[in-house]
Design an enzyme around this catalytic site. Structure first.
Site, PDB file in Angstrom:
ATOM      1  N   SER A  52       0.715  -0.964  -0.058  1.00  0.00           N
ATOM      2  CA  SER A  52       0.092   0.080   0.018  1.00  0.00           C
ATOM      3  C   SER A  52       0.768   1.221  -0.127  1.00  0.00           C
ATOM      4  CB  SER A  52      -1.048   0.114   1.288  1.00  0.00           C
ATOM      5  OG  SER A  52      -0.124  -0.147   2.426  1.00  0.00           O
ATOM      6  N   ASP A  90       5.334  -7.272   2.599  1.00  0.00           N
ATOM      7  CA  ASP A  90       4.656  -7.794   1.489  1.00  0.00           C
ATOM      8  C   ASP A  90       5.643  -8.098   0.335  1.00  0.00           C
ATOM      9  OD1 ASP A  90       1.611  -7.692   1.658  1.00  0.00           O
ATOM     10  OD2 ASP A  90       1.688  -5.722   1.061  1.00  0.00           O
ATOM     11  N   LYS A 119       4.574 -11.913   3.381  1.00  0.00           N
ATOM     12  CA  LYS A 119       3.113 -11.930   2.999  1.00  0.00           C
ATOM     13  C   LYS A 119       3.159 -11.992   1.508  1.00  0.00           C
ATOM     14  CE  LYS A 119       0.067  -8.340   3.621  1.00  0.00           C
ATOM     15  NZ  LYS A 119      -0.671  -8.221   2.242  1.00  0.00           N
ATOM     16  N   GLU A 188      -8.993  -9.918   3.450  1.00  0.00           N
ATOM     17  CA  GLU A 188      -9.474  -8.622   3.363  1.00  0.00           C
ATOM     18  C   GLU A 188     -10.844  -8.542   2.420  1.00  0.00           C
ATOM     19  OE1 GLU A 188      -6.615  -6.234   1.165  1.00  0.00           O
ATOM     20  OE2 GLU A 188      -7.996  -4.600   0.955  1.00  0.00           O
TER      21      GLU A 188
HETATM   22  O1  KIV Z   1      -0.438  -3.274   1.529  1.00  0.00           O
HETATM   23  C1  KIV Z   1      -1.247  -3.274   2.592  1.00  0.00           C
HETATM   24  O2  KIV Z   1      -1.096  -2.611   3.181  1.00  0.00           O
HETATM   25  C2  KIV Z   1      -1.939  -4.433   2.940  1.00  0.00           C
HETATM   26  C3  KIV Z   1      -2.772  -4.199   3.981  1.00  0.00           C
HETATM   27  C4  KIV Z   1      -4.080  -3.523   3.729  1.00  0.00           C
HETATM   28  C5  KIV Z   1      -3.521  -5.568   4.690  1.00  0.00           C
HETATM   29  O3  KIV Z   1      -1.727  -5.753   2.266  1.00  0.00           O
END
Ligand code: KIV
Length: 271
Positions: A52, A90, A119, A188
């Site tokens: 994000s 991520d 993740k 989500e």
């Molecule tokens: O990228 C992110 O911030 C996310 C969250 C919204 C779970 O994957």
């Protein structure tokens, strides 16, 4: 303060224990050392360097342009700023498209970025990836439901699992991912009853965002709760600055409400 307030560093094992004891844990995103320090002091259990960052830090429209180098850079900043929270990072778009790239990039996030958990977003190919990462001792969080890296395929940011067929598929995928070795699941934008069912069926911790009150943990984007994210705030996030004396107070209020189950209410969830 968070449910795990003894000052010990949070690990996957801590979250499993919290799930077993029905203690809710609080997660938030961060992208730099200063905010990571605020989150640590306010009692956040898991800090996610989310892709994000594309939207909230870089000002682009989707997570798709975010690269491995961006993720590593921001993970390093966050890792330097905190001590107790677990650091989850991520894997950006296309960084896990083949088993070889997946393994190499997950290793980079851990070795160079300091990630304790990586993740990745769910897709049919990911079962093998999760298995392989797990066999190599890399803790994995599998992100299901609305998967923003697939926004162009999905056709928008929509609630997932609303009909019987997609709900059953989500249930099956969640359990298959757990069996493949996922240490954490993240749901989500999933209807709250379905998220509650998956959380109960899973033996690993389940984190929700727009997935109702019954997940084991909650996550939101930091800049959403501080009301500084560009664009319109999502329905499932809450502006914690509205009643706070400052940023740390706002984050602390979020942590407290997650731990005592007063966030999220149905107002921040989907039927
Ligand atoms: O990228 C992110 O911030 C996310 C969250 C919204 C779970 O994957």
């Amino acid at each position: 303060m968070s449910a795990q307030a003894d000052g010990a560093a949070v690990t996957v094992a801590t979250l499993k224990k919290m799930k077993a004891n029905a203690q809710r844990f609080a997660c938030l995103t961060a992208y730099d050392a200063a905010f990571a320090g605020v989150l640590d002091r306010a009692g956040v259990d898991v800090v996610l360097v989310g892709d994000s960052l594309g939207m909230v830090v870089q000002g682009v429209e989707t997570t798709i342009p975010v690269t491995m180098d961006h993720m590593i850079y921001h993970s390093q900043l966050v890792a330097r700023g905190m001590r107790r929270p677990m650091l989850m990072v991520d894997m950006p778009f296309m960084s896990y498209a083949t088993p070889e790239t997946c393994l190499a990039n997950a290793a980079r996030l851990m070795k160079e970025g300091g990630a304790q958990v990586v993740k990745l977003e769910w897709g049919e190919l990911q079962l093998d990836m999760v298995r392989r990462l797990s066999e190599c001792g890399i803790p994995v969080c599998a992100h299901l439901g609305l998967t923003p890296q697939a926004v162009h395929k999905i056709g928008g940011y929509r609630v997932q699992g609303r009909d019987d067929a997609t709900a059953s598929k989500l249930r099956e995928d969640a359990l298959a991912l757990e069996q493949a070795g996922a240490d954490i699941l993240l749901l989500e934008c999933v209807p709250m009853a379905l998220a509650a069912e998956i959380t109960q069926a899973a033996s690993v911790p389940v984190i929700g965002i727009g997935a109702g009150p019954d997940c084991d943990g909650q996550i939101l984007v930091l800049y959403d709760i501080l009301d500084i994210a560009p664009g319109k705030r999502t329905r499932f996030s809450k502006n914690y600055m509205a009643e706070a004396t400052g940023i740390e107070d706002a984050v602390h209020a979020y942590v407290t409400q997650v731990a005592d189950g007063t966030f999220p209410t149905a107002e921040y969830a989907f039927e």
